[in-house]
Motif scaffolding. Structure first.
Motif, PDB file in Angstrom:
ATOM      1  N   PRO A  10       6.054   1.939   2.226  1.00 40.09           N
ATOM      2  CA  PRO A  10       4.718   1.328   2.192  1.00 40.09           C
ATOM      3  C   PRO A  10       4.793  -0.096   1.657  1.00 40.09           C
ATOM      4  CG  PRO A  10       4.699   3.514   1.161  1.00 40.09           C
ATOM      5  CD  PRO A  10       6.126   3.194   1.455  1.00 40.09           C
ATOM      6  N   ALA A  15      -0.199   2.636  -1.183  1.00 42.95           N
ATOM      7  CA  ALA A  15      -0.640   2.700   0.227  1.00 42.95           C
ATOM      8  C   ALA A  15      -0.043   3.951   0.870  1.00 42.95           C
ATOM      9  CB  ALA A  15      -0.172   1.450   0.970  1.00 42.95           C
ATOM     10  N   ALA A 137      -2.063  -2.658   4.013  1.00 43.72           N
ATOM     11  CA  ALA A 137      -1.470  -1.801   2.967  1.00 43.72           C
ATOM     12  C   ALA A 137      -2.184  -2.035   1.637  1.00 43.72           C
ATOM     13  CB  ALA A 137       0.027  -2.073   2.845  1.00 43.72           C
ATOM     14  N   PRO A 148      -2.551   5.975   7.182  1.00 45.89           N
ATOM     15  CA  PRO A 148      -2.473   4.549   7.520  1.00 45.89           C
ATOM     16  C   PRO A 148      -3.267   4.208   8.779  1.00 45.89           C
ATOM     17  CG  PRO A 148      -0.423   5.658   8.115  1.00 45.89           C
ATOM     18  CD  PRO A 148      -1.289   6.689   7.458  1.00 45.89           C
TER      19      PRO A 148
END
Ligand SMILES: CCC(=O)SCCNC(=O)CCNC(=O)[C@H](O)C(C)(C)COP(=O)(O)OP(=O)(O)OC[C@H]1O[C@@H](n2cnc3c(N)ncnc32)[C@H](O)[C@@H]1OP(=O)(O)O
Ligand SMILES: O=CC(=O)O
Ligand SMILES: [Mg+2]
Length: 361
Positions: A10, A15, A137, A148
């Motif tokens: 990440p 994130a 992120a 995500p």
């Protein structure tokens, strides 16, 4: 360039972990609407079950003085509408515009949990994807998102086409790429004024018929219109396939010419694209038809797969040689059919009926 070892790390503390493979979700049509246009936004609840992807467009086609209204409209629509299995995407403004940063700063905290994909226009190279990647992120971490948001690039600048392979592989967030023929034509200084499709002047002409003595005569010389977009679509498809992401044809602007739209979409489908944009409700059915393999092709593919057993060797079916390579082609068609059938009961029934007919032969 990030080391291969770090590629799936990440880009911000907290994130969500990047995806290792782009999930294949049907996306035969990416339906554009202006979320600040009340009439269009009012149609979203009834359009949601009919389309694979709804895209709230914030960029071109939204007037400069309506950008904030479009952004606010998208937040409202995302909150109010039940999208079911239909994906929600947005097209943010271009990275060199005064609006792109606020688009992301607003959308991720407000509706990040509902957004599947952010489409980034006028991508010129991997650096544009890296910028969005890191920013997403940071914002995902701050908003506490656990999934995500993926990124989709529009291929619509000459620089972007020259860098399409590095764009496709720039981040694990990359979901796909769409051809943007209108901006690309302008960027390349092509002398066209259309949004996609062919042009009657882009043609080749047959040789003059030979006269009696073998020299050129005066008879008619047929002409054949050529495809302005073949090179770019093929290049985009290769870049996407090489990086495990999905290619799309973009907009077709002649809304009334449904025949030429269907032709453009079908050429893209045959070359490897999984979908196209629909700009008007009339283009939804065209994309659905074109980007779903025909029941006959599905039945044939399933027959070849069944006959090929473990997928190696060679067999003859109806006078045609099948081997490991045709088996793989048939898997592409059959796997796509299975994924679409899982979402579309009508298509599932048509595929089942055609397969039963093929087996009974
Ligand atoms: C070229 C490069 C690019 O960037 S392409 C992507 C950017 N362009 C777009 O997103 C354009 C989206 N589409 C539109 O703005 C409209 O469809 C355009 C092309 C302007 C035509 O609109 P209009 O003249 O209202 O068409 P119409 O009278 O046939 O509409 C009938 C009813 O349908 C509606 N409608 C229209 N388009 C959409 C749409 N994309 N999504 C949802 N609804 C749509 C119209 O509002 C109209 O509604 P009503 O029947 O009056 O209630
Ligand atoms: O954004 C799309 C295009 O064709 O330009
Ligand atoms: Mg464009």
């Amino acid at each position: 360039m990030r080391s291969a070892k770090d590629f799936f790390r990440p880009l911000a503390v907290g994130a969500p972990a990047p995806v290792r493979e782009v999930p294949f979700r049907p996306s035969r049509m990416i339906h554009f609407f202006d979320p600040g246009n009340e009439k269009m936004a009012a149609k979203v609840p009834s359009l949601a079950p009919q389309v694979d992807v709804l895209l709230g467009n914030l960029e071109d086609a939204v007037p400069a003085d309506r950008k904030e209204a479009a952004r606010a409209g998208l937040v409202k629509t995302a909150r109010d509408v039940d999208f079911g299995d239909t994906q929600l995407w947005t097209r943010i403004n271009s990275l060199d515009s005064p609006w792109a940063l606020d688009d992301l700063l607003t959308l991720v905290p407000e509706i990040g949990g509902k957004l599947d994909v952010v489409m980034v226009p006028k991508v010129e190279g991997a650096q544009d994807i890296h910028y969005v990647d890191r920013l997403l992120a940071q914002l995902e971490a701050k908003a506490g998102l656990t999934r995500p948001i993926l990124v989709h690039a529009i291929l619509e600048t000459a620089a972007g086409v020259a860098a399409v392979e590095e764009i496709a592989g720039a981040s694990p967030r990359m979901q796909g790429i769409s051809l943007g023929p209108a901006d690309l034509a302008a960027s390349r200084r092509m002398k066209t004024t259309r949004v996609g499709g062919g042009h009657p002047d882009y043609l080749v002409r047959a040789d003059p018929p030979a006269s009696g003595g073998g020299a050129a005569g005066d008879g008619p010389r047929p002409t054949f219109q050529q495809d302005l977009w073949h090179y770019t679509i093929a290049r985009m498809v290769d870049a996407c396939a090489a990086h495990g992401i999905l290619p799309y044809y973009g907009p077709f602007g002649d809304i009334q010419d449904t025949t030429a739209c269907e032709d453009q979409f079908r050429n893209a489908f045959l070359l490897g694209c999984v979908g196209a944009w629909s700009l008007h409700p009339v283009q939804i059915g065209i994309a659905k038809r074109v980007f779903s393999p025909s029941p006959q092709d599905v039945a044939w593919a399933r027959r070849v797969i069944a006959a090929m057993g473990d997928g190696t060797g060679a067999v003859m079916i109806d006078g045609k040689m099948q081997d490991d390579a045709t088996y793989k082609q048939c898997l592409v068609v059959a796997d796509l059919a299975d994924a679409l059938a899982a979402r579309d009961p009508e298509l599932a029934a048509a595929y089942a009926a055609a397969t039963a007919g093929e087996e009974a032969r």
